[in-house]
Design a protein around this motif. Sequence first.
Motif, PDB file in Angstrom:
ATOM      1  N   MET A   1      29.015 -40.394  -2.319  1.00 28.01           N
ATOM      2  CA  MET A   1      28.123 -41.186  -1.643  1.00 28.01           C
ATOM      3  C   MET A   1      28.155 -41.306  -0.195  1.00 28.01           C
ATOM      4  O   MET A   1      27.611 -41.200   0.898  1.00 28.01           O
ATOM      5  N   LEU A   2      29.516 -41.679  -0.052  1.00 34.37           N
ATOM      6  CA  LEU A   2      29.876 -41.985   1.433  1.00 34.37           C
ATOM      7  C   LEU A   2      29.736 -40.706   2.247  1.00 34.37           C
ATOM      8  O   LEU A   2      29.640 -40.746   3.540  1.00 34.37           O
ATOM      9  N   ARG A   3      30.421 -39.559   1.563  1.00 38.64           N
ATOM     10  CA  ARG A   3      30.459 -38.243   2.199  1.00 38.64           C
ATOM     11  C   ARG A   3      28.836 -37.991   2.840  1.00 38.64           C
ATOM     12  O   ARG A   3      28.772 -37.429   3.958  1.00 38.64           O
ATOM     13  N   ILE A   4      27.972 -38.253   1.858  1.00 38.71           N
ATOM     14  CA  ILE A   4      26.666 -37.816   2.194  1.00 38.71           C
ATOM     15  C   ILE A   4      26.216 -38.668   3.489  1.00 38.71           C
ATOM     16  O   ILE A   4      25.584 -38.206   4.282  1.00 38.71           O
ATOM     17  N   ILE A   5      26.275 -39.832   3.375  1.00 37.84           N
ATOM     18  CA  ILE A   5      25.862 -40.728   4.567  1.00 37.84           C
ATOM     19  C   ILE A   5      26.544 -40.371   5.898  1.00 37.84           C
ATOM     20  O   ILE A   5      25.900 -40.481   6.863  1.00 37.84           O
ATOM     21  N   LEU A   6      27.944 -40.026   5.780  1.00 33.53           N
ATOM     22  CA  LEU A   6      28.743 -39.725   6.811  1.00 33.53           C
ATOM     23  C   LEU A   6      28.096 -38.432   7.672  1.00 33.53           C
ATOM     24  O   LEU A   6      27.877 -38.256   8.561  1.00 33.53           O
ATOM     25  N   THR A   7      27.792 -37.453   6.629  1.00 35.67           N
ATOM     26  CA  THR A   7      27.601 -36.278   7.139  1.00 35.67           C
ATOM     27  C   THR A   7      26.002 -36.357   7.647  1.00 35.67           C
ATOM     28  O   THR A   7      25.698 -35.735   8.873  1.00 35.67           O
ATOM     29  N   GLN A   8      24.975 -37.108   7.102  1.00 37.66           N
ATOM     30  CA  GLN A   8      23.676 -37.319   7.669  1.00 37.66           C
ATOM     31  C   GLN A   8      23.767 -38.156   8.936  1.00 37.66           C
ATOM     32  O   GLN A   8      22.831 -37.780  10.070  1.00 37.66           O
ATOM     33  N   LEU A   9      24.712 -39.084   8.945  1.00 38.30           N
ATOM     34  CA  LEU A   9      25.112 -39.950  10.521  1.00 38.30           C
ATOM     35  C   LEU A   9      25.484 -38.965  11.471  1.00 38.30           C
ATOM     36  O   LEU A   9      24.848 -38.973  12.419  1.00 38.30           O
ATOM     37  N   PHE A  10      26.213 -38.040  11.143  1.00 38.56           N
ATOM     38  CA  PHE A  10      26.632 -36.899  12.131  1.00 38.56           C
ATOM     39  C   PHE A  10      25.450 -36.128  12.489  1.00 38.56           C
ATOM     40  O   PHE A  10      25.522 -36.058  13.627  1.00 38.56           O
ATOM     41  N   LEU A  11      24.726 -35.691  11.599  1.00 38.99           N
ATOM     42  CA  LEU A  11      23.504 -34.802  11.977  1.00 38.99           C
ATOM     43  C   LEU A  11      22.709 -35.443  12.915  1.00 38.99           C
ATOM     44  O   LEU A  11      22.169 -34.854  13.782  1.00 38.99           O
ATOM     45  N   PHE A  12      22.488 -36.889  12.579  1.00 34.13           N
ATOM     46  CA  PHE A  12      21.576 -37.524  13.454  1.00 34.13           C
ATOM     47  C   PHE A  12      22.097 -37.631  14.950  1.00 34.13           C
ATOM     48  O   PHE A  12      21.369 -37.631  16.052  1.00 34.13           O
ATOM     49  N   ILE A  52      16.833 -34.732   8.143  1.00 34.97           N
ATOM     50  CA  ILE A  52      15.918 -34.078   6.900  1.00 34.97           C
ATOM     51  C   ILE A  52      16.202 -32.822   6.544  1.00 34.97           C
ATOM     52  O   ILE A  52      16.395 -32.525   5.198  1.00 34.97           O
ATOM     53  N   SER A  53      16.841 -31.861   7.247  1.00 31.83           N
ATOM     54  CA  SER A  53      17.090 -30.531   7.115  1.00 31.83           C
ATOM     55  C   SER A  53      18.777 -30.757   6.329  1.00 31.83           C
ATOM     56  O   SER A  53      18.747 -29.848   5.304  1.00 31.83           O
ATOM     57  N   GLY A  54      19.292 -31.564   6.695  1.00 31.28           N
ATOM     58  CA  GLY A  54      20.732 -31.810   5.815  1.00 31.28           C
ATOM     59  C   GLY A  54      20.454 -32.245   4.564  1.00 31.28           C
ATOM     60  O   GLY A  54      20.943 -31.659   3.680  1.00 31.28           O
ATOM     61  N   PHE A  55      19.410 -33.384   4.442  1.00 25.75           N
ATOM     62  CA  PHE A  55      18.977 -33.469   3.078  1.00 25.75           C
ATOM     63  C   PHE A  55      18.575 -32.618   2.163  1.00 25.75           C
ATOM     64  O   PHE A  55      18.787 -32.416   0.876  1.00 25.75           O
ATOM     65  N   VAL A  56      17.634 -31.673   2.605  1.00 20.16           N
ATOM     66  CA  VAL A  56      17.203 -30.549   1.978  1.00 20.16           C
ATOM     67  C   VAL A  56      18.317 -29.533   1.512  1.00 20.16           C
ATOM     68  O   VAL A  56      18.253 -29.067   0.296  1.00 20.16           O
ATOM     69  N   ALA A  57      18.993 -29.361   2.358  1.00 18.63           N
ATOM     70  CA  ALA A  57      20.366 -28.289   1.992  1.00 18.63           C
ATOM     71  C   ALA A  57      21.234 -28.969   0.893  1.00 18.63           C
ATOM     72  O   ALA A  57      21.376 -28.289   0.058  1.00 18.63           O
ATOM     73  N   VAL A  58      21.418 -30.210   1.157  1.00 25.21           N
ATOM     74  CA  VAL A  58      22.425 -30.732   0.009  1.00 25.21           C
ATOM     75  C   VAL A  58      21.637 -30.851  -1.492  1.00 25.21           C
ATOM     76  O   VAL A  58      22.156 -30.475  -2.345  1.00 25.21           O
ATOM     77  N   ALA A  59      19.916 -31.078  -1.435  1.00 23.21           N
ATOM     78  CA  ALA A  59      19.629 -31.052  -2.582  1.00 23.21           C
ATOM     79  C   ALA A  59      19.616 -29.490  -3.087  1.00 23.21           C
ATOM     80  O   ALA A  59      19.414 -29.132  -4.454  1.00 23.21           O
ATOM     81  N   GLN A  60      19.317 -28.606  -2.294  1.00 24.82           N
ATOM     82  CA  GLN A  60      19.338 -27.264  -2.744  1.00 24.82           C
ATOM     83  C   GLN A  60      20.656 -26.737  -3.042  1.00 24.82           C
ATOM     84  O   GLN A  60      20.621 -25.891  -4.166  1.00 24.82           O
ATOM     85  N   PHE A  61      21.659 -26.921  -2.566  1.00 24.95           N
ATOM     86  CA  PHE A  61      22.908 -26.191  -2.681  1.00 24.95           C
ATOM     87  C   PHE A  61      23.834 -27.150  -3.502  1.00 24.95           C
ATOM     88  O   PHE A  61      24.941 -26.286  -3.956  1.00 24.95           O
TER      89      PHE A  61
END
Length: 86
Positions: A1-12, A52-61
Motif C-alpha cells: 500500500m505504501l508503494r502505491i501511495i508513494l508512486t501516486q505522490l511522485f506522479l502528482f 489518475i492515469s497512474g491509478f488506471v495503469a495500476v488497476a489495469q496491469f
Amino acid sequence: MLRIILTQLFLFLLPFACYACYLWLSKKGDNPESWSRGPVAWLTVAGLFLTISGFVAVAQFNRAPEGTQYRPAEFRDGVLIPGRFE
C-alpha cells in the motif's frame, strides 16, 4: 500500500519538479510571480491527470492471471508460506 501511495505522490509532484527545474535552468526562479496562480493551477491539473492515469495503469496491469484463485499467506508447521495464485 505504501508503494502505491508513494508512486501516486511522485506522479502528482512530477510536474511541479519539472517546472522548478525549468525555472532554475532559465534563471527565472528568483521571480516570485513565476509561481503565481496560473502556472500552479495548470501544474495541479497536470499532476491530477498523471495521478489518475497512474491509478488506471495500476488497476489495469496488476490483475491476477485468468482462471486462478488467490491463496493468502499462511503459517504451516511454523513456516510462513507467502500468498500466491493457483
